[in-house]
Design a protein around this motif. Structure first.
Motif, PDB file in Angstrom:
ATOM      1  N   GLU A  28      11.316  -8.957  -2.088  1.00  0.00           N
ATOM      2  CA  GLU A  28      10.769  -8.601  -0.786  1.00  0.00           C
ATOM      3  C   GLU A  28      11.317  -7.250  -0.351  1.00  0.00           C
ATOM      4  O   GLU A  28      12.479  -6.946  -0.572  1.00  0.00           O
ATOM      5  N   ALA A  29      10.482  -6.475   0.289  1.00  0.00           N
ATOM      6  CA  ALA A  29      10.893  -5.153   0.766  1.00  0.00           C
ATOM      7  C   ALA A  29      11.382  -5.251   2.200  1.00  0.00           C
ATOM      8  O   ALA A  29      10.879  -6.045   2.985  1.00  0.00           O
ATOM      9  N   PHE A  30      12.376  -4.442   2.538  1.00  0.00           N
ATOM     10  CA  PHE A  30      12.793  -4.283   3.923  1.00  0.00           C
ATOM     11  C   PHE A  30      13.396  -2.899   4.083  1.00  0.00           C
ATOM     12  O   PHE A  30      13.834  -2.283   3.115  1.00  0.00           O
ATOM     13  N   VAL A  67       0.874  -1.175   0.000  1.00  0.00           N
ATOM     14  CA  VAL A  67       0.000   0.000   0.000  1.00  0.00           C
ATOM     15  C   VAL A  67       0.908   1.221   0.000  1.00  0.00           C
ATOM     16  O   VAL A  67       1.853   1.305   0.779  1.00  0.00           O
ATOM     17  N   ALA A  68       0.657   2.172  -0.907  1.00  0.00           N
ATOM     18  CA  ALA A  68       1.489   3.376  -1.014  1.00  0.00           C
ATOM     19  C   ALA A  68       0.584   4.593  -1.105  1.00  0.00           C
ATOM     20  O   ALA A  68      -0.277   4.667  -1.971  1.00  0.00           O
ATOM     21  N   VAL A  69       0.815   5.548  -0.221  1.00  0.00           N
ATOM     22  CA  VAL A  69       0.072   6.799  -0.252  1.00  0.00           C
ATOM     23  C   VAL A  69       1.024   7.864  -0.775  1.00  0.00           C
ATOM     24  O   VAL A  69       1.980   8.221  -0.094  1.00  0.00           O
ATOM     25  N   TRP A 125       3.817  -1.593   5.465  1.00  0.00           N
ATOM     26  CA  TRP A 125       4.481  -2.892   5.407  1.00  0.00           C
ATOM     27  C   TRP A 125       3.468  -3.995   5.676  1.00  0.00           C
ATOM     28  O   TRP A 125       2.399  -3.742   6.241  1.00  0.00           O
ATOM     29  N   PRO A 126       3.769  -5.229   5.278  1.00  0.00           N
ATOM     30  CA  PRO A 126       2.815  -6.331   5.506  1.00  0.00           C
ATOM     31  C   PRO A 126       2.417  -6.507   6.971  1.00  0.00           C
ATOM     32  O   PRO A 126       1.316  -6.961   7.260  1.00  0.00           O
ATOM     33  N   ASP A 127       3.301  -6.105   7.916  1.00  0.00           N
ATOM     34  CA  ASP A 127       2.957  -6.246   9.336  1.00  0.00           C
ATOM     35  C   ASP A 127       2.148  -5.058   9.872  1.00  0.00           C
ATOM     36  O   ASP A 127       1.860  -4.988  11.060  1.00  0.00           O
TER      37      ASP A 127
END
Length: 185
Positions: free
Chosen positions: A162-164, A114-116, A130-132
């Motif tokens: 994967e993003a971090f 999700v990006a705003v 983030w997914p969490d």
């Protein structure tokens, strides 16, 4: 690149129109995405041609200066030396800026976040979820207008792998010739 098209709307379908079945979109990994691979190859060819022209210009300037020095030591041209230094610095800075596009895409799958959108178009700042559930900032630099439009329109950001936090990776749209770099804070 976005190009405007002129279209004409009609109130109903033409008589000979045939309704097609819905095509299910299958998202393939970036390394198998033929549209994205062709787009990257075109970019890499352009960058290599640009660097070849820069190296040729640098070589020509250095050759002219060496010939002038060999013929007559008093004919040293500081302008040619400065121009050669300029081309050398431009090539090093240009290579540093382009090396991310020259290396192959990381293997993996597309990940949707999700990006705003917060600000910008050429450099797009976003808040990423983030997914969490945590939120942080991301910066997309030198964004293709189609990628920026997709983020503004869908409030989603597709990244390769994967993003971090602290990572820099590629962002794009699966199945489309749209690609950019994203850095997560």
């Amino acid at each position: 690149m976005l190009w405007p098209y002129q279209v004409k709307t009609v109130p109903s379908l033409p008589e000979d129109a045939v309704r097609l079945d819905v095509v299910e979109q299958r998202i393939v990994p970036p390394e198998e995405d033929v549209v994205l691979i062709a787009h990257r190859q075109r970019i890499v060819r352009g960058l290599r041609a640009l660097f070849a022209a820069g190296v040729a210009a640098l070589g020509l300037l250095v050759t002219i200066q060496v010939v002038m020095i060999v013929e007559d030591r008093s004919r040293v041209q500081p302008g040619l030396v400065m121009m050669a230094i300029f081309w050398l610095v431009a090539l090093v800075v240009g290579y540093d800026a382009a090396k991310g596009m020259l290396k192959p895409l990381p293997r993996g799958k597309w990940s949707e976040l999700v990006a705003v959108p917060a600000s910008g178009l050429a450099t797009l700042g976003c808040r990423i979820q983030w997914p969490d559930g945590r939120w942080s900032d991301a910066l997309l630099s030198k964004v293709d207008p189609a990628l920026a439009a997709n983020v503004f329109g869908t409030q989603r950001l597709w990244i390769v792998g994967e993003a971090f936090r602290g990572a820099t990776t590629f962002a794009g749209v699966p199945g489309h010739a749209v690609l950019g770099r994203v850095r997560f804070n």
